[in-house]
Design a protein around this motif. Sequence first.
Motif, mmCIF file in Angstrom:
data_model
loop_
_atom_site.group_PDB
_atom_site.id
_atom_site.type_symbol
_atom_site.label_atom_id
_atom_site.label_comp_id
_atom_site.label_asym_id
_atom_site.label_seq_id
_atom_site.Cartn_x
_atom_site.Cartn_y
_atom_site.Cartn_z
ATOM 1 N N ASN A 172 -8.640 -23.498 -35.914
ATOM 2 C CA ASN A 172 -7.873 -24.756 -35.917
ATOM 3 C C ASN A 172 -7.161 -25.037 -37.240
ATOM 4 O O ASN A 172 -7.070 -26.184 -37.677
ATOM 5 N N ASN A 173 -6.665 -23.993 -37.866
ATOM 6 C CA ASN A 173 -5.901 -24.150 -39.095
ATOM 7 C C ASN A 173 -4.402 -24.124 -38.815
ATOM 8 O O ASN A 173 -3.949 -23.532 -37.837
ATOM 9 N N SER A 174 -3.646 -24.736 -39.693
ATOM 10 C CA SER A 174 -2.193 -24.665 -39.665
ATOM 11 C C SER A 174 -1.759 -23.693 -40.756
ATOM 12 O O SER A 174 -1.948 -23.966 -41.951
ATOM 13 N N ILE A 175 -1.200 -22.552 -40.351
ATOM 14 C CA ILE A 175 -0.897 -21.458 -41.273
ATOM 15 C C ILE A 175 0.589 -21.143 -41.117
ATOM 16 O O ILE A 175 1.002 -20.442 -40.191
ATOM 17 N N ILE A 176 1.389 -21.701 -42.017
ATOM 18 C CA ILE A 176 2.834 -21.747 -41.821
ATOM 19 C C ILE A 176 3.561 -21.323 -43.092
ATOM 20 O O ILE A 176 3.180 -21.704 -44.207
ATOM 21 N N ASP A 177 4.617 -20.532 -42.916
ATOM 22 C CA ASP A 177 5.553 -20.199 -44.005
ATOM 23 C C ASP A 177 4.903 -19.401 -45.128
ATOM 24 O O ASP A 177 5.262 -19.564 -46.304
ATOM 25 N N ASN A 178 3.948 -18.550 -44.795
ATOM 26 C CA ASN A 178 3.397 -17.598 -45.755
ATOM 27 C C ASN A 178 4.072 -16.230 -45.553
ATOM 28 O O ASN A 178 4.819 -16.031 -44.601
ATOM 29 N N MET A 179 3.777 -15.273 -46.433
ATOM 30 C CA MET A 179 4.218 -13.904 -46.177
ATOM 31 C C MET A 179 3.389 -13.307 -45.029
ATOM 32 O O MET A 179 3.920 -12.811 -44.046
ATOM 33 N N TYR A 180 2.059 -13.349 -45.154
ATOM 34 C CA TYR A 180 1.129 -12.981 -44.085
ATOM 35 C C TYR A 180 0.343 -14.239 -43.713
ATOM 36 O O TYR A 180 -0.195 -14.922 -44.590
ATOM 37 N N GLY A 181 0.229 -14.515 -42.420
ATOM 38 C CA GLY A 181 -0.583 -15.662 -42.018
ATOM 39 C C GLY A 181 -2.054 -15.414 -42.272
ATOM 40 O O GLY A 181 -2.683 -16.084 -43.089
ATOM 41 N N ILE A 182 -2.624 -14.409 -41.593
ATOM 42 C CA ILE A 182 -4.020 -14.004 -41.767
ATOM 43 C C ILE A 182 -4.041 -12.485 -41.903
ATOM 44 O O ILE A 182 -3.490 -11.779 -41.048
ATOM 45 N N LEU A 183 -4.691 -11.979 -42.939
ATOM 46 C CA LEU A 183 -4.897 -10.539 -43.088
ATOM 47 C C LEU A 183 -6.394 -10.261 -43.065
ATOM 48 O O LEU A 183 -7.145 -10.841 -43.863
ATOM 49 N N LEU A 184 -6.832 -9.405 -42.146
ATOM 50 C CA LEU A 184 -8.256 -9.103 -41.980
ATOM 51 C C LEU A 184 -8.527 -7.650 -42.339
ATOM 52 O O LEU A 184 -7.923 -6.739 -41.774
ATOM 53 N N ARG A 185 -9.473 -7.446 -43.251
ATOM 54 C CA ARG A 185 -10.075 -6.129 -43.489
ATOM 55 C C ARG A 185 -11.571 -6.194 -43.172
ATOM 56 O O ARG A 185 -12.352 -5.381 -43.665
ATOM 57 N N ASN A 186 -11.956 -7.185 -42.388
ATOM 58 C CA ASN A 186 -13.341 -7.418 -41.997
ATOM 59 C C ASN A 186 -13.298 -8.149 -40.668
ATOM 60 O O ASN A 186 -12.367 -8.921 -40.398
ATOM 61 N N ALA A 187 -14.276 -7.938 -39.813
ATOM 62 C CA ALA A 187 -14.297 -8.619 -38.518
ATOM 63 C C ALA A 187 -14.372 -10.123 -38.701
ATOM 64 O O ALA A 187 -15.038 -10.638 -39.600
ATOM 65 N N ALA A 188 -13.670 -10.845 -37.819
ATOM 66 C CA ALA A 188 -13.673 -12.301 -37.858
ATOM 67 C C ALA A 188 -13.331 -12.832 -36.478
ATOM 68 O O ALA A 188 -12.759 -12.122 -35.633
ATOM 69 N N ASN A 189 -13.673 -14.088 -36.251
ATOM 70 C CA ASN A 189 -13.290 -14.805 -35.048
ATOM 71 C C ASN A 189 -12.137 -15.745 -35.405
ATOM 72 O O ASN A 189 -12.294 -16.626 -36.259
ATOM 73 N N VAL A 190 -11.000 -15.551 -34.776
ATOM 74 C CA VAL A 190 -9.788 -16.292 -35.106
ATOM 75 C C VAL A 190 -9.346 -17.032 -33.850
ATOM 76 O O VAL A 190 -8.941 -16.409 -32.861
ATOM 77 N N SER A 191 -9.408 -18.366 -33.862
ATOM 78 C CA SER A 191 -9.104 -19.099 -32.637
ATOM 79 C C SER A 191 -8.485 -20.461 -32.948
ATOM 80 O O SER A 191 -8.791 -21.097 -33.967
ATOM 81 N N GLY A 192 -7.600 -20.882 -32.058
ATOM 82 C CA GLY A 192 -7.064 -22.231 -32.103
ATOM 83 C C GLY A 192 -6.162 -22.534 -33.282
ATOM 84 O O GLY A 192 -5.947 -23.708 -33.601
ATOM 85 N N ASN A 193 -5.614 -21.509 -33.913
ATOM 86 C CA ASN A 193 -4.778 -21.727 -35.094
ATOM 87 C C ASN A 193 -3.304 -21.817 -34.720
ATOM 88 O O ASN A 193 -2.843 -21.208 -33.760
#
Length: 239
Positions: A172-193
Motif C-alpha cells: 500500500n505504498n505510493s511509489i511515483i516518479d523514481n528511476m526504479y520503483g522497487i528493485l528486489l534482490r531478495n524475496a518479498a511480498n509486494v501488494s496493493g502499491n
Amino acid sequence: MTDNTGTGLVIKNSSNINIKNNNISKNGRNPGPSANGDGIAISKSSNVNVSKNNINENYVYGIVYGSSNNVTIENNNISNNDYYGIYVTNSTNNNINNNNILNSGSGGIWLSSQFGVNTNNKITSNNISNSALSGILLQGSYNTLIINNKLNNNYYGVYVTDGSNDIINIKNNSIIDNMYGILLRNAANVSGNQIINNSNSGIYLWNFSSNSNITSNNIINNGIGIVFNGVSEIKKCRY
C-alpha cells in the motif's frame, strides 16, 4: 543543537529517553569522504523515542543508531543531510513512522547489516523524496513491514538487497516518479502499491528474489512494468 563540530546529540547505554521538539542542524565538519557529525547518534540503548524534531543539514546522517532495541522515530522533519536521513544497524523492534525525509545526499532510510541484522522493522507512513539513491534500502533485515509510504523522485523507491529473510512486506505504498520503483534482490511480498511513472521499471526482480509474491498492484506508465532477470521461481505474479 546546531553548528557543533561533531554530532549534535549522542545517546549511549541508556533507556527510556524521549527527544522531542528540537532543532538539530548543521552538525559536523569536513564534507566528503572524511566527514564527521550526525544529527542524533544512538547506541546500545532501549526504549528511545525521537519525535517532532527538525533534523537538517548534518554532515553525515540525520539519525544513526545501532545495537539498540525499541527505538521509535516519528513525526520528524529530516532534510538535506549529506548521507542518509536515517541509518539503522544491529537493532530490534525498529519503528520509523510519519517522518518527512527529503533531499538526502544518499538515501532516506537504510536498514544495514554492517554490524548485524535488524529484526522486527516497521516503516510506515513516511514521505521520502529527492534522495540521490534509495528512498528505502533494506540490507540484511528480518521481519520487515513497509506500508503506506510515499516514495517520490528517488533513484530507487525501495531497494531490497540479498541477505534478508523472506518476511518482507511492501504494501500500500505510493511509489511515483523514481528511476526504479522497487528493485528486489531478495524475496518479498509486494501488494496493493501504486507504482507509477518510474522511468526505468516499476518492479525489477533480480537474482535471489525467487519466491516473491507480486499481487494487486497498480503498475502504470513506467518504462517497463515488471522485469525478471535471473529469477528461477515466483510464487505468484498477478498485478
